[in-house]
Design a protein around this motif. Sequence first.
Motif, mmCIF file in Angstrom:
data_model
loop_
_atom_site.group_PDB
_atom_site.id
_atom_site.type_symbol
_atom_site.label_atom_id
_atom_site.label_comp_id
_atom_site.label_asym_id
_atom_site.label_seq_id
_atom_site.Cartn_x
_atom_site.Cartn_y
_atom_site.Cartn_z
ATOM 1 N N HIS A 201 24.353 5.143 66.843
ATOM 2 C CA HIS A 201 23.578 5.675 67.992
ATOM 3 C C HIS A 201 21.823 4.940 67.838
ATOM 4 O O HIS A 201 20.981 5.599 66.660
ATOM 5 C CB HIS A 201 24.042 6.813 67.978
ATOM 6 C CG HIS A 201 24.852 8.003 67.887
ATOM 7 N ND1 HIS A 201 26.214 7.258 69.062
ATOM 8 C CD2 HIS A 201 25.292 8.639 66.561
ATOM 9 C CE1 HIS A 201 27.313 7.977 68.369
ATOM 10 N NE2 HIS A 201 26.436 8.899 67.177
ATOM 11 N N THR B 21 16.995 9.255 79.718
ATOM 12 C CA THR B 21 16.374 8.506 78.129
ATOM 13 C C THR B 21 18.226 7.573 77.948
ATOM 14 O O THR B 21 19.394 8.644 78.381
ATOM 15 C CB THR B 21 16.717 8.910 76.914
ATOM 16 O OG1 THR B 21 16.104 10.291 76.471
ATOM 17 C CG2 THR B 21 17.428 8.308 75.016
ATOM 18 N N ASN C 274 14.242 5.082 74.697
ATOM 19 C CA ASN C 274 12.996 6.150 75.029
ATOM 20 C C ASN C 274 11.752 5.636 75.988
ATOM 21 O O ASN C 274 11.702 4.219 75.712
ATOM 22 C CB ASN C 274 12.360 7.100 74.935
ATOM 23 C CG ASN C 274 13.303 7.733 73.651
ATOM 24 O OD1 ASN C 274 13.916 8.653 74.231
ATOM 25 N ND2 ASN C 274 12.825 8.309 72.033
ATOM 26 N N THR D 224 15.694 4.562 66.909
ATOM 27 C CA THR D 224 14.600 4.736 68.385
ATOM 28 C C THR D 224 14.112 3.831 69.142
ATOM 29 O O THR D 224 14.005 3.834 67.350
ATOM 30 C CB THR D 224 14.595 7.125 68.254
ATOM 31 O OG1 THR D 224 15.125 7.425 68.766
ATOM 32 C CG2 THR D 224 13.539 6.814 69.602
ATOM 33 N N THR E 113 19.278 5.437 70.184
ATOM 34 C CA THR E 113 17.571 5.940 71.792
ATOM 35 C C THR E 113 17.021 4.885 71.873
ATOM 36 O O THR E 113 16.382 4.987 71.885
ATOM 37 C CB THR E 113 17.719 7.563 70.625
ATOM 38 O OG1 THR E 113 19.192 7.574 71.031
ATOM 39 C CG2 THR E 113 17.418 7.951 72.122
ATOM 40 N N THR F 210 21.343 6.015 75.286
ATOM 41 C CA THR F 210 22.250 5.917 74.244
ATOM 42 C C THR F 210 23.053 5.107 73.732
ATOM 43 O O THR F 210 23.766 4.828 74.976
ATOM 44 C CB THR F 210 22.627 7.165 73.575
ATOM 45 O OG1 THR F 210 22.015 8.584 73.907
ATOM 46 C CG2 THR F 210 23.832 6.658 71.803
#
Length: 355
Positions: A62, A79, A66, A118, A64, A81
């Motif tokens: 995954h 957010t 931001n 991320t 992510t 994903t």
Amino acid sequence: MSVISRIKTWLTNRRPPRRPRPQRPATAPAATRPQPAPMPASQPAATASAPVQYGPAAPLVHVTLNYFLSRSSQSLKKTITLTGYSGAPLTLPWTVLPGYVLVSVTGFTASFPATNTTITYYYEPRLAGPVLVYHRTTTGRLLSLPEILRGPVNTQFTAEALPEMADQLLGPARQNGTFTTHTQTLHFTYNVAQLENAQAPEQAYITLNIGKTAFLAPEDTATHGAYLPAGTAWRVYTMVREPNQTVWLNLGGELWITASDTTPQTDLPFLPGPMQLALPTVHFEGTTTAMNQQARISAGPTGVTTWDAPYGQAIARLASGTAVHISAKTVLADHSEWLETDCGLVLANYVEWQN
């Protein structure tokens, strides 16, 4: 038996030949077994150039996304994903936030990594540059004051042409764009029809039946800034007519109004009648001497003016050569000499004495 005899016996008594052993059948032909293809010596090993493998066999990871305000942890957007197999290409969405500009990205990657990760986008608030909108004729004359459009950066704007001049517009009536950090300029061009000029009479006046707004020029949308009250009277210097028969009146300089709701006048109704302008009275001390002398006027073809007093009111005009009787002479402090005749005072410079 001697040794030699034994050797001969061994040589003549040979053993019978052995029977051949039966051969076992082959379990499978060698040709039927799969054999690896030979690899040229110059080619590198297969494991050295094999592409990255991804798919069901690769781990599912995954990523992510931001969206933060720069130099802070304040979130500007929900957010997101993204899920995919390790090694698969990663397509990142391009996100535009109204009023903000993207300044940096951390954790960027073009493919799904081996483990969860991320990516953070950082934005800064930024003022949008104004959009200046000009409305001009084909000759470049400005029809109105420039419009200024303002709004948040990265948002849409729409500029519109002057609705009252839609018939003369060249090009689209609307122009769309996006506010950026820089100033932008838009232009609308109008093909204004030629005006028919007319010369106003030498003495032409109007009175306004209603209050009217003055304009800088005929067919102009920019007002002069002057509002002319109802009932006032104005002189007309020039008249022009549009193709649609609208008549414009020039009241002097860049002061134009339409001829509607006006009443023409041959004279200015509020101007008082003609007044006799008098010269200011000039007082000088002088000395008067009685005389009894004949003379005649010598003032050229235009003659001379007679006065009721030195520098006073004019009485009459005497032609050159007119005979006059001089009864007194006055010398003023300014050294001017005045002679009193039977027709009024005249300057001595215009009199020729008779013997």
